[in-house]
Design an enzyme around this catalytic site. Structure first.
Site, PDB file in Angstrom:
ATOM      1  N   GLY A 155      24.230  13.007 -29.359  1.00 22.76           N
ATOM      2  CA  GLY A 155      23.693  13.511 -28.087  1.00 22.76           C
ATOM      3  C   GLY A 155      24.335  12.816 -26.901  1.00 22.76           C
ATOM      4  N   ALA A 156      24.712  11.561 -27.095  1.00 25.90           N
ATOM      5  CA  ALA A 156      25.296  10.810 -25.972  1.00 25.90           C
ATOM      6  C   ALA A 156      26.675  11.369 -25.610  1.00 25.90           C
ATOM      7  CB  ALA A 156      25.378   9.345 -26.321  1.00 25.90           C
ATOM      8  N   GLY A 169       0.841  -1.196   0.000  1.00 28.10           N
ATOM      9  CA  GLY A 169       0.000   0.000   0.000  1.00 28.10           C
ATOM     10  C   GLY A 169       0.869   1.236   0.000  1.00 28.10           C
ATOM     11  N   GLY A 170       0.338   2.293   0.575  1.00 27.73           N
ATOM     12  CA  GLY A 170       1.067   3.567   0.598  1.00 27.73           C
ATOM     13  C   GLY A 170       2.376   3.482   1.351  1.00 27.73           C
TER      14      GLY A 170
HETATM   15  C1  HXC Z   1      -3.681  -4.124  11.972  1.00 27.98           C
HETATM   16  C2  HXC Z   1      -2.563  -5.975  11.232  1.00 27.98           C
HETATM   17  C3  HXC Z   1      -2.361  -5.389   9.975  1.00 27.98           C
HETATM   18  C4  HXC Z   1      -2.888  -4.079   9.771  1.00 27.98           C
HETATM   19  C5  HXC Z   1      -1.455  -7.325   9.932  1.00 27.98           C
HETATM   20  N1  HXC Z   1      -1.997  -7.174  11.160  1.00 27.98           N
HETATM   21  N2  HXC Z   1      -1.678  -6.245   9.185  1.00 27.98           N
HETATM   22  N3  HXC Z   1      -3.216  -5.350  12.212  1.00 27.98           N
HETATM   23  N4  HXC Z   1      -3.522  -3.499  10.805  1.00 27.98           N
HETATM   24  N5  HXC Z   1      -2.713  -3.434   8.613  1.00 27.98           N
HETATM   25  C6  HXC Z   1      -1.973  -8.133  12.268  1.00 27.98           C
HETATM   26  C7  HXC Z   1      -2.860  -9.332  12.022  1.00 27.98           C
HETATM   27  O1  HXC Z   1      -4.168  -9.042  12.406  1.00 27.98           O
HETATM   28  C8  HXC Z   1      -2.209 -10.348  12.935  1.00 27.98           C
HETATM   29  O2  HXC Z   1      -2.597 -10.060  14.260  1.00 27.98           O
HETATM   30  C9  HXC Z   1      -0.742 -10.006  12.830  1.00 27.98           C
HETATM   31  O3  HXC Z   1      -0.677  -8.683  12.352  1.00 27.98           O
HETATM   32  C10 HXC Z   1       0.012 -10.889  11.852  1.00 27.98           C
HETATM   33  O4  HXC Z   1      -0.706 -10.888  10.638  1.00 27.98           O
HETATM   34  P1  HXC Z   1      -0.995 -12.233   9.815  1.00 27.98           P
HETATM   35  O5  HXC Z   1      -2.019 -11.897   8.798  1.00 27.98           O
HETATM   36  O6  HXC Z   1      -1.289 -13.339  10.780  1.00 27.98           O
HETATM   37  O7  HXC Z   1       0.412 -12.503   9.150  1.00 27.98           O
HETATM   38  P2  HXC Z   1       0.739 -13.096   7.733  1.00 27.98           P
HETATM   39  O8  HXC Z   1      -0.113 -14.301   7.467  1.00 27.98           O
HETATM   40  O9  HXC Z   1       2.212 -13.251   7.671  1.00 27.98           O
HETATM   41  O10 HXC Z   1       0.273 -11.986   6.697  1.00 27.98           O
HETATM   42  C11 HXC Z   1       0.918 -10.735   6.679  1.00 27.98           C
HETATM   43  C12 HXC Z   1       0.188  -9.738   5.750  1.00 27.98           C
HETATM   44  C13 HXC Z   1      -1.327  -9.714   6.153  1.00 27.98           C
HETATM   45  C14 HXC Z   1       0.346 -10.185   4.306  1.00 27.98           C
HETATM   46  C15 HXC Z   1       0.858  -8.390   5.925  1.00 27.98           C
HETATM   47  O11 HXC Z   1      -1.424  -9.529   7.566  1.00 27.98           O
HETATM   48  C16 HXC Z   1      -2.077  -8.610   5.490  1.00 27.98           C
HETATM   49  O12 HXC Z   1      -2.460  -8.743   4.325  1.00 27.98           O
HETATM   50  N6  HXC Z   1      -2.323  -7.526   6.233  1.00 27.98           N
HETATM   51  C17 HXC Z   1      -3.089  -6.415   5.749  1.00 27.98           C
HETATM   52  C18 HXC Z   1      -2.288  -5.637   4.760  1.00 27.98           C
HETATM   53  C19 HXC Z   1      -3.005  -4.418   4.366  1.00 27.98           C
HETATM   54  O13 HXC Z   1      -3.929  -4.441   3.554  1.00 27.98           O
HETATM   55  N7  HXC Z   1      -2.639  -3.263   4.994  1.00 27.98           N
HETATM   56  C20 HXC Z   1      -3.304  -2.022   4.848  1.00 27.98           C
HETATM   57  C21 HXC Z   1      -2.725  -1.442   3.565  1.00 27.98           C
HETATM   58  S1  HXC Z   1      -3.417   0.113   3.258  1.00 27.98           S
HETATM   59  P3  HXC Z   1      -2.795 -11.193  15.366  1.00 27.98           P
HETATM   60  O14 HXC Z   1      -3.334 -10.457  16.544  1.00 27.98           O
HETATM   61  O15 HXC Z   1      -3.740 -12.173  14.769  1.00 27.98           O
HETATM   62  O16 HXC Z   1      -1.417 -11.770  15.573  1.00 27.98           O
HETATM   63  C22 HXC Z   1      -2.228   1.077   3.751  1.00 27.98           C
HETATM   64  C23 HXC Z   1      -2.535   2.481   3.475  1.00 27.98           C
HETATM   65  C24 HXC Z   1      -1.342   3.304   3.778  1.00 27.98           C
HETATM   66  O17 HXC Z   1      -1.229   0.715   4.249  1.00 27.98           O
HETATM   67  C25 HXC Z   1      -1.511   4.579   3.062  1.00 27.98           C
HETATM   68  C26 HXC Z   1      -0.358   5.442   3.329  1.00 27.98           C
HETATM   69  C27 HXC Z   1      -0.387   6.623   2.430  1.00 27.98           C
END
Ligand code: HXC
Length: 513
Positions: free
Chosen positions: A403-404, A171-172
């Site tokens: 040019g290079a 993501g971001g």
């Molecule tokens: C809160 C999160 C989290 C998140 C993971 N966790 N991502 N908690 N916010 N964004 C937590 C899970 O709930 C879990 O908690 C622990 O972290 C480990 O995650 P798992 O899923 O069990 O691990 P894994 O299977 O290795 O997968 C990792 C992952 C997946 C691929 C990163 O967690 C995932 O897809 N997360 C969401 C990614 C996402 O969409 N992020 C938001 C992007 S938008 P527990 O308590 O169960 O251990 C964004 C906008 C930013 O970032 C903009 C900026 C400009």
């Protein structure tokens, strides 16, 4: 409370907090083949040099509005430490704590250490291993990212910023590393993308694995988003330390000076092949010029028709930009221009003199290049060289056409010293193309066009494709042999000071798109 109880209380708190998300979460990190956050910092920094800050910042359940959950250190370790005895500021996301997700306190810890890097004028190293914006904290996490991006931009050109991707970075979140100077990735551990495979499947119906979409190989060879590829986390830390050895700690300093060492493989007169169409590896030439033949290549797997990286001349860092005849004959194209321009701007920002090695037939022709914007991308190279005020040395080894010739740090773009080897060919275009245009009538009218064409090509080569015409006009300062080049460059670099001549005062120029 007695002093002993206070100490025990303190030690108890620390030992709980440094366990991050707890033993189970740390084990799960290890099972994925990853080091834990503290193992990473131990491996990166000089022994016992970390002064950790904000260990006691913990996320409180109140902010979530959900069930009580302690988030040790709010999922990120920050502090200052040393690398080769030089101070650095660091942050490292702890995936064992809520997936290293970024909430308000997590972001504040990072921005605080970024401000420390700015105030104390030391490099900033970030280790990214995170699920991105902490979903439960909503807009507060977005605000956190924004504040980080703002500081990345403010720090750019002030202190070196390095990003190491050791897990997901999606993501971001990818934009903070993208705003830093160098991105390090590790095979099968690093993943970077704006939208992941699942979203791509849903929206576009396209299937791709996370590794193919945004793994280490993809970003070092296809997208160019990452600069250094490593097979293990330990290797990536070695790369970071090696890179820092070439850099100053901030834009007001010069890079550290090391004892001079002779190249292990000095240049010989035969380094350029007799057949001027034959390719050779320009890295052999670089290794023949720099101290101990030690060259740290940046962006090694991306746009390989140009080579950029760091070496030393008599102990002083130089940034080297070299056409690579072995790949696409060393042509300049969109990606090569971007790669070189960015590297030049980094070196210029951090007082690292530039050494340019030229052997290019010119810009790559074709619809694809034109429609990809080779005009504006090529302009970045011109801009970066013209803007740079560090000492600029150029060696024309063989082809420097059209040019290079201008773009590869000619005198006309402000090179301080332009050297050429006797094998240099400086002309508006290559002999074949030129002969076909200027002698077309004679070739067409001839009894034997092939023979006439060959004669005309030879005639053109003798007249134009050599360094003497340019040297006669002062565009080349000296013609010398390959084996004498290092000594000349060492002399230049030992006397060179920043050359700020001809600078006008302004807010800033505008970089091409
Ligand atoms: C809160 C999160 C989290 C998140 C993971 N966790 N991502 N908690 N916010 N964004 C937590 C899970 O709930 C879990 O908690 C622990 O972290 C480990 O995650 P798992 O899923 O069990 O691990 P894994 O299977 O290795 O997968 C990792 C992952 C997946 C691929 C990163 O967690 C995932 O897809 N997360 C969401 C990614 C996402 O969409 N992020 C938001 C992007 S938008 P527990 O308590 O169960 O251990 C964004 C906008 C930013 O970032 C903009 C900026 C400009």
């Amino acid at each position: 409370m007695s002093i002993v109880s206070m100490i025990n209380d303190f030690l108890g708190r620390v030992s709980r907090l440094i366990l991050g998300g707890g033993r189970e979460a740390l084990d799960s990190q290890k099972k994925k083949g990853k080091l834990t956050v503290r193992e990473r910092l131990d491996a990166l920094l000089d022994r016992n040099s970390l002064l950790e800050t904000d260990l006691f910042v913990e996320h409180s359940a109140r902010d979530f509005g959900m069930a009580t959950k302690h988030l040790a250190g709010d999922g990120v370790v920050t502090g200052i430490g040393r690398i080769d005895d030089r101070p650095v500021a660091v942050f490292a996301q702890d995936f064992s704590v809520a997936g290293g997700s970024l909430g308000r306190a997590h972001a504040s810890k990072i921005t605080k250490i970024m401000d420390t890097a700015r105030d104390m004028q030391m490099p900033l190293i970030g280790i990214n291993d995170s699920g991105g914006a902490r979903i439960q904290e909503g807009v507060d996490s977005l605000c956190g990212y924004g504040e980080i991006f703002f500081r990345n931009t403010q720090l750019s050109g002030v202190v070196p910023q390095l990003s190491i991707i050791l897990g997901p970075c999606a993501g971001g979140a990818v934009y903070s590393p993208a705003l830093t100077d160098f991105v390090f990735v590790v095979d099968r551990i690093s993943n970077m993308f704006i939208t992941g495979p699942q979203v791509i499947r849903t929206v576009l119906g396209e299937e791709i694995s996370p590794e193919d979409l945004g793994g280490a190989r993809t970003h070092t060879s296809i997208t160019g988003n990452a600069h250094f590829f490593a097979s293990t986390e330990y290797e990536t830390f070695d790369q970071v330390r090696r890179l820092l050895s070439f850099l100053p700690s901030n834009c007001s300093e010069r890079p550290p000076v090391f004892p001079a060492q002779q190249p292990r493989q000095p240049l010989t007169p035969e380094i350029i092949p007799d057949d001027r169409r034959k390719a050779y590896d320009v890295k052999d030439i670089i290794r023949g010029l720099v101290d101990a033949s030690d060259f740290l290549e940046v962006h090694e797997l991306y746009a390989r028709n140009i080579v950029v990286g760091f070496g030393r001349l008599e102990g002083r860092s130089v940034g080297i930009i070299a056409n690579q005849p072995k790949v696409l004959a060393g042509v300049l194209d969109v990606d090569a221009s971007d790669k070189a321009a960015r590297f030049i701007r980094f070196c210029d920002a951090f007082n690292i003199p530039l050494l340019t090695l030229v052997d290019t037939p010119g810009y790559l022709p074709g619809v694809d290049q034109e429609h990809s914007g080779v005009i504006r991308h090529g302009a970045k190279l011109l801009y970066a060289y013209s803007e740079a005020t560090v000492p600029k040395m150029t060696v024309i080894m063989r082809k420097a056409y059209g040019g290079a010739y201008i773009a590869m740090c000619s005198r006309h773009l402000g090179a301080n010293f332009v050297l050429a080897w006797p094998s240099a060919e400086i002309a508006v275009m290559g002999p074949e193309g030129a002969a076909n245009i200027i002698f077309r009538k004679e070739i067409d009218d001839s009894q034997n066009p092939d023979v006439t064409r060959s004669e005309k090509i030879r005639e053109y080569e003798e007249k134009f494709a050599n360094p003497y015409v340019a040297a006669g006009k002062g565009y080349v300062d000296a013609i010398l042999l390959p084996q004498d080049t290092r000594a000349a460059l060492c002399t230049v670099i030992s006397v060179a000071k920043n050359s700020e001549h001809g600078r006008v005062s302004r807010r800033h120029g505008n970089f091409p798109v």
